[in-house]
Design a protein around this motif. Structure first.
Motif, PDB file in Angstrom:
ATOM      1  N   SER A   1      -1.862 -27.972 -21.493  1.00  0.00           N
ATOM      2  CA  SER A   1      -2.348 -28.985 -22.433  1.00  0.00           C
ATOM      3  C   SER A   1      -1.277 -29.359 -23.451  1.00  0.00           C
ATOM      4  O   SER A   1      -1.287 -30.462 -23.975  1.00  0.00           O
ATOM      5  CB  SER A   1      -3.612 -28.505 -23.138  1.00  0.00           C
ATOM      6  N   LYS A   2      -0.343 -28.443 -23.718  1.00  0.00           N
ATOM      7  CA  LYS A   2       0.715 -28.713 -24.696  1.00  0.00           C
ATOM      8  C   LYS A   2       1.904 -29.446 -24.094  1.00  0.00           C
ATOM      9  O   LYS A   2       2.566 -30.218 -24.763  1.00  0.00           O
ATOM     10  CB  LYS A   2       1.215 -27.400 -25.305  1.00  0.00           C
ATOM     11  N   SER A   3       2.186 -29.175 -22.813  1.00  0.00           N
ATOM     12  CA  SER A   3       3.384 -29.739 -22.205  1.00  0.00           C
ATOM     13  C   SER A   3       3.140 -30.045 -20.733  1.00  0.00           C
ATOM     14  O   SER A   3       2.488 -29.278 -20.040  1.00  0.00           O
ATOM     15  CB  SER A   3       4.542 -28.749 -22.326  1.00  0.00           C
ATOM     16  N   LYS A   4       3.694 -31.156 -20.274  1.00  0.00           N
ATOM     17  CA  LYS A   4       3.548 -31.527 -18.866  1.00  0.00           C
ATOM     18  C   LYS A   4       4.638 -30.899 -18.008  1.00  0.00           C
ATOM     19  O   LYS A   4       4.561 -30.935 -16.793  1.00  0.00           O
ATOM     20  CB  LYS A   4       3.573 -33.047 -18.710  1.00  0.00           C
ATOM     21  N   SER A   5       5.658 -30.331 -18.640  1.00  0.00           N
ATOM     22  CA  SER A   5       6.757 -29.732 -17.875  1.00  0.00           C
ATOM     23  C   SER A   5       6.593 -28.222 -17.727  1.00  0.00           C
ATOM     24  O   SER A   5       7.548 -27.476 -17.755  1.00  0.00           O
ATOM     25  CB  SER A   5       8.095 -30.046 -18.544  1.00  0.00           C
ATOM     26  N   VAL A   6       5.377 -27.769 -17.567  1.00  0.00           N
ATOM     27  CA  VAL A   6       5.097 -26.351 -17.392  1.00  0.00           C
ATOM     28  C   VAL A   6       5.215 -26.007 -15.917  1.00  0.00           C
ATOM     29  O   VAL A   6       4.781 -26.761 -15.061  1.00  0.00           O
ATOM     30  CB  VAL A   6       3.675 -26.010 -17.898  1.00  0.00           C
ATOM     31  N   ASN A   7       5.850 -24.864 -15.637  1.00  0.00           N
ATOM     32  CA  ASN A   7       5.929 -24.393 -14.255  1.00  0.00           C
ATOM     33  C   ASN A   7       5.361 -22.984 -14.170  1.00  0.00           C
ATOM     34  O   ASN A   7       5.013 -22.383 -15.183  1.00  0.00           O
ATOM     35  CB  ASN A   7       7.368 -24.464 -13.735  1.00  0.00           C
ATOM     36  N   SER A   8       5.271 -22.455 -12.965  1.00  0.00           N
ATOM     37  CA  SER A   8       4.667 -21.133 -12.772  1.00  0.00           C
ATOM     38  C   SER A   8       5.474 -20.049 -13.478  1.00  0.00           C
ATOM     39  O   SER A   8       4.916 -19.070 -13.970  1.00  0.00           O
ATOM     40  CB  SER A   8       4.544 -20.812 -11.286  1.00  0.00           C
ATOM     41  N   TYR A   9       6.785 -20.221 -13.557  1.00  0.00           N
ATOM     42  CA  TYR A   9       7.628 -19.241 -14.237  1.00  0.00           C
ATOM     43  C   TYR A   9       7.302 -19.178 -15.733  1.00  0.00           C
ATOM     44  O   TYR A   9       7.201 -18.097 -16.308  1.00  0.00           O
ATOM     45  CB  TYR A   9       9.109 -19.578 -14.036  1.00  0.00           C
TER      46      TYR A   9
ATOM     47  N   VAL B   1       0.841  -1.196   0.000  1.00  0.00           N
ATOM     48  CA  VAL B   1       0.000   0.000   0.000  1.00  0.00           C
ATOM     49  C   VAL B   1       0.880   1.251   0.000  1.00  0.00           C
ATOM     50  O   VAL B   1       1.794   1.377   0.811  1.00  0.00           O
ATOM     51  CB  VAL B   1      -0.943   0.020   1.225  1.00  0.00           C
ATOM     52  N   LYS B   2       0.597   2.169  -0.936  1.00  0.00           N
ATOM     53  CA  LYS B   2       1.277   3.462  -1.003  1.00  0.00           C
ATOM     54  C   LYS B   2       0.214   4.528  -1.216  1.00  0.00           C
ATOM     55  O   LYS B   2      -0.617   4.409  -2.120  1.00  0.00           O
ATOM     56  CB  LYS B   2       2.284   3.498  -2.154  1.00  0.00           C
ATOM     57  N   LYS B   3       0.265   5.540  -0.374  1.00  0.00           N
ATOM     58  CA  LYS B   3      -0.696   6.642  -0.437  1.00  0.00           C
ATOM     59  C   LYS B   3      -2.133   6.136  -0.374  1.00  0.00           C
ATOM     60  O   LYS B   3      -3.004   6.616  -1.085  1.00  0.00           O
ATOM     61  CB  LYS B   3      -0.469   7.487  -1.683  1.00  0.00           C
ATOM     62  N   GLY B   4      -2.371   5.109   0.423  1.00  0.00           N
ATOM     63  CA  GLY B   4      -3.706   4.578   0.612  1.00  0.00           C
ATOM     64  C   GLY B   4      -4.208   3.678  -0.501  1.00  0.00           C
ATOM     65  O   GLY B   4      -5.341   3.204  -0.458  1.00  0.00           O
ATOM     66  N   MET B   5      -3.381   3.425  -1.506  1.00  0.00           N
ATOM     67  CA  MET B   5      -3.772   2.610  -2.661  1.00  0.00           C
ATOM     68  C   MET B   5      -2.952   1.319  -2.674  1.00  0.00           C
ATOM     69  O   MET B   5      -1.742   1.330  -2.504  1.00  0.00           O
ATOM     70  CB  MET B   5      -3.548   3.379  -3.961  1.00  0.00           C
ATOM     71  N   ALA B   6      -3.651   0.201  -2.922  1.00  0.00           N
ATOM     72  CA  ALA B   6      -2.994  -1.105  -2.983  1.00  0.00           C
ATOM     73  C   ALA B   6      -3.102  -1.652  -4.417  1.00  0.00           C
ATOM     74  O   ALA B   6      -4.148  -1.513  -5.056  1.00  0.00           O
ATOM     75  CB  ALA B   6      -3.645  -2.071  -2.010  1.00  0.00           C
ATOM     76  N   PRO B   7      -2.050  -2.278  -4.922  1.00  0.00           N
ATOM     77  CA  PRO B   7      -2.084  -2.815  -6.289  1.00  0.00           C
ATOM     78  C   PRO B   7      -2.795  -4.170  -6.375  1.00  0.00           C
ATOM     79  O   PRO B   7      -2.782  -4.957  -5.432  1.00  0.00           O
ATOM     80  CB  PRO B   7      -0.602  -2.965  -6.648  1.00  0.00           C
ATOM     81  N   LEU B   8      -3.398  -4.412  -7.528  1.00  0.00           N
ATOM     82  CA  LEU B   8      -4.011  -5.716  -7.814  1.00  0.00           C
ATOM     83  C   LEU B   8      -3.009  -6.561  -8.588  1.00  0.00           C
ATOM     84  O   LEU B   8      -2.362  -6.076  -9.515  1.00  0.00           O
ATOM     85  CB  LEU B   8      -5.287  -5.542  -8.634  1.00  0.00           C
ATOM     86  N   TYR B   9      -2.915  -7.823  -8.211  1.00  0.00           N
ATOM     87  CA  TYR B   9      -1.984  -8.753  -8.846  1.00  0.00           C
ATOM     88  C   TYR B   9      -2.704 -10.035  -9.236  1.00  0.00           C
ATOM     89  O   TYR B   9      -3.643 -10.458  -8.568  1.00  0.00           O
ATOM     90  CB  TYR B   9      -0.858  -9.131  -7.874  1.00  0.00           C
ATOM     91  N   LEU B  10      -2.222 -10.653 -10.306  1.00  0.00           N
ATOM     92  CA  LEU B  10      -2.610 -12.019 -10.619  1.00  0.00           C
ATOM     93  C   LEU B  10      -1.636 -12.910  -9.856  1.00  0.00           C
ATOM     94  O   LEU B  10      -0.424 -12.700  -9.909  1.00  0.00           O
ATOM     95  CB  LEU B  10      -2.480 -12.301 -12.113  1.00  0.00           C
ATOM     96  N   ARG B  11      -2.157 -13.887  -9.143  1.00  0.00           N
ATOM     97  CA  ARG B  11      -1.312 -14.847  -8.430  1.00  0.00           C
ATOM     98  C   ARG B  11      -1.419 -16.176  -9.161  1.00  0.00           C
ATOM     99  O   ARG B  11      -2.503 -16.724  -9.330  1.00  0.00           O
ATOM    100  CB  ARG B  11      -1.766 -15.008  -6.990  1.00  0.00           C
ATOM    101  N   ILE B  12      -0.284 -16.685  -9.616  1.00  0.00           N
ATOM    102  CA  ILE B  12      -0.228 -17.956 -10.339  1.00  0.00           C
ATOM    103  C   ILE B  12       0.453 -18.980  -9.442  1.00  0.00           C
ATOM    104  O   ILE B  12       1.559 -18.749  -8.966  1.00  0.00           O
ATOM    105  CB  ILE B  12       0.565 -17.815 -11.649  1.00  0.00           C
ATOM    106  N   ILE B  13      -0.216 -20.103  -9.225  1.00  0.00           N
ATOM    107  CA  ILE B  13       0.371 -21.176  -8.422  1.00  0.00           C
ATOM    108  C   ILE B  13       0.397 -22.442  -9.277  1.00  0.00           C
ATOM    109  O   ILE B  13      -0.615 -22.858  -9.814  1.00  0.00           O
ATOM    110  CB  ILE B  13      -0.434 -21.450  -7.140  1.00  0.00           C
TER     111      ILE B  13
END
Length: 158
Positions: free
Chosen positions: A87-95, A19-31
């Motif tokens: 669906s294309k690859s089983k070796s997909v990671n969050s990165y 939070v900066k100046k009363g405002m918080a950022p929205l993020y996508l969280r990928i797990i």
């Protein structure tokens, strides 16, 4: 033998710790495989304007309809990319999912290390060259030839 295949999850969160100046950022969280990556969607709002349960901006916010439409679009794009990669690859990671969403190319540790080793050899430091090359080769063997990205390096990886 049974293989457990875990799907990734994509969720929208308000980063209350940024939070900066009363405002918080929205993020996508990928797990994916218990590894978490965050992507900013470029929207900041007051904590009081955020509905945690529905992951939407409250109707009391003046631009809630437009912002919620934007948020829904970003969330849908991220989920589609994650499903497509899985669906294309089983070796997909969050990165890799984050990389595809953001559009950046990844930096492979071994590519970088190879350039460094060549520079060390060119400087005539043959002892350092041999030791460094040996360590890099052992890491490659340990990872069974899989790529290693800087973002993945931590105490538990190596």
């Amino acid at each position: 033998m049974y293989y457990f295949y875990s799907m990734s999850s994509v969720k929208l969160i308000l980063k209350k710790n940024k939070v900066k100046k009363g405002m918080a950022p929205l993020y996508l969280r990928i797990i994916k495989d218990r590894r978490v990556k965050f992507i900013s969607i470029g929207v900041k709002i007051k904590e009081s304007d955020w509905n945690e349960d529905s992951s939407r901006i409250k109707k009391s916010h003046p631009n809630s309809a437009r912002l919620n439409a934007f948020i829904a679009q970003k969330l849908a794009e991220a989920e589609n990319i994650a499903v497509e990669l899985e669906s294309k690859s089983k070796s997909v990671n969050s990165y890799k999912i984050k990389e595809q969403i953001v559009g950046k190319s990844s930096t492979d540790f071994f590519t970088y290390a190879s350039k460094c080793i060549k520079r060390i050899e060119g400087n005539g430091a043959y002892g350092t060259f041999k030791r460094t090359k040996s360590v890099i080769e052992k890491i490659k063997i340990y990872l069974n030839g899989k790529p290693l990205f800087f973002d993945e390096i931590n105490k538990s990886k190596i």
